[in-house]
Design a protein around this motif. Structure first.
Motif, short mmCIF file in Angstrom:
data_model
loop_
_atom_site.label_atom_id
_atom_site.label_comp_id
_atom_site.label_asym_id
_atom_site.label_seq_id
_atom_site.Cartn_x
_atom_site.Cartn_y
_atom_site.Cartn_z
N ASP A 140 -25.98 -4.60 -92.88
CA ASP A 140 -26.87 -3.43 -92.82
C ASP A 140 -28.12 -3.67 -93.66
O ASP A 140 -28.30 -4.73 -94.26
N ALA A 141 -28.99 -2.69 -93.73
CA ALA A 141 -30.27 -2.81 -94.43
C ALA A 141 -30.08 -2.98 -95.94
O ALA A 141 -30.92 -3.58 -96.61
N ALA A 142 -28.97 -2.51 -96.48
CA ALA A 142 -28.71 -2.62 -97.92
C ALA A 142 -28.09 -3.96 -98.30
O ALA A 142 -27.86 -4.22 -99.47
N GLY A 143 -27.80 -4.80 -97.31
CA GLY A 143 -27.21 -6.10 -97.58
C GLY A 143 -25.70 -6.12 -97.54
O GLY A 143 -25.08 -7.16 -97.79
N ASN A 144 -25.07 -4.99 -97.21
CA ASN A 144 -23.62 -4.95 -97.07
C ASN A 144 -23.21 -5.69 -95.81
O ASN A 144 -23.88 -5.59 -94.78
N LYS A 145 -22.10 -6.44 -95.89
CA LYS A 145 -21.64 -7.23 -94.75
C LYS A 145 -20.20 -6.88 -94.42
O LYS A 145 -19.42 -6.51 -95.30
N THR A 146 -19.88 -7.01 -93.14
CA THR A 146 -18.51 -6.88 -92.67
C THR A 146 -18.31 -7.89 -91.56
O THR A 146 -19.24 -8.20 -90.80
N SER A 147 -17.08 -8.43 -91.46
CA SER A 147 -16.80 -9.46 -90.46
C SER A 147 -15.48 -9.16 -89.76
O SER A 147 -14.60 -8.49 -90.32
N GLN A 148 -15.36 -9.69 -88.55
CA GLN A 148 -14.13 -9.56 -87.78
C GLN A 148 -14.03 -10.79 -86.89
O GLN A 148 -15.05 -11.36 -86.49
N THR A 149 -12.80 -11.19 -86.58
CA THR A 149 -12.61 -12.40 -85.76
C THR A 149 -11.81 -12.07 -84.50
O THR A 149 -11.07 -11.09 -84.45
N VAL A 150 -11.99 -12.94 -83.50
CA VAL A 150 -11.22 -12.87 -82.27
C VAL A 150 -11.03 -14.30 -81.79
O VAL A 150 -11.91 -15.16 -81.97
N GLU A 151 -9.88 -14.59 -81.20
CA GLU A 151 -9.59 -15.95 -80.73
C GLU A 151 -9.54 -16.00 -79.22
O GLU A 151 -8.98 -15.11 -78.58
N VAL A 152 -10.16 -17.05 -78.67
CA VAL A 152 -10.07 -17.33 -77.25
C VAL A 152 -9.28 -18.62 -77.10
O VAL A 152 -9.67 -19.65 -77.66
N LYS A 153 -8.18 -18.55 -76.38
CA LYS A 153 -7.31 -19.73 -76.19
C LYS A 153 -7.67 -20.41 -74.89
O LYS A 153 -8.01 -19.78 -73.90
N VAL A 154 -7.57 -21.75 -74.91
CA VAL A 154 -7.88 -22.57 -73.75
C VAL A 154 -6.61 -23.28 -73.30
O VAL A 154 -5.93 -23.89 -74.11
N ARG A 155 -6.29 -23.19 -72.05
CA ARG A 155 -5.11 -23.87 -71.49
C ARG A 155 -5.50 -25.01 -70.61
O ARG A 155 -6.46 -25.06 -69.96
#
Length: 155
Positions: A140-155
């Protein structure tokens, strides 16, 4: 010469209360007043009902807006959605990586070459060659960060 009895009766003033026009006029006046009062009271009731309905609509709109704001993240930085569709792909195929953020100034998605930006609902195409974990980071504009992950699998 004395006036005859007939002449006396003709000259005697008639009583006002024996005039049928008086009673008709009073009845008409009372009827007009009653009808006028009924119309006025109905108008007041309708006005009060309209005010109440307007107030209820306004409150419902306010509640709806507040709920939408909360769903869209309120005033806090948030990743509202991050998912892959499909979550498992065959080698050489691509998947849609979709995300939604609230109150973010910048967004990065690693690893992938496609540009991303803050959005409530956006999808980018990814074509992983092996199982890959994608990380979405919002700031955000104040420099706060948040993260999230997701996995894509390959067969």
């Amino acid at each position: 010469m004395l006036p005859s009895s007939e002449q006396c009766l003709e000259q005697a003033p008639k009583s006002v209360f024996k005039n049928p026009l008086l009673y008709s006029s009073i009845a008409l006046l009372v009827t007009i007043l009653v009808v006028g009062w009924i119309l006025f009271s109905r108008w007041l009731q309708n006005r009060q009902i309209d005010r109440q309905v307007t107030q209820e609509r306004s409150q419902k709109q306010h509640d709806s807006d507040r709920a939408a704001l909360e769903q869209l993240g309120g005033n806090e930085l948030a990743i509202q959605a991050l998912y892959a569709n499909p979550g498992i792909v065959l080698r050489g195929e691509s998947a849609q990586l979709c995300y939604g953020v609230a109150n973010a100034k910048t967004v990065t998605l690693q690893p992938q070459p496609n540009p991303v930006w803050p959005s409530h609902a956006r999808c980018v195409e990814v074509a992983p060659k092996k199982d890959t974990v994608y990380t979405l980071t919002a700031e955000d504009a104040a420099g706060n960060k948040t993260s999230q992950t997701v996995e894509v699998k390959v067969r």
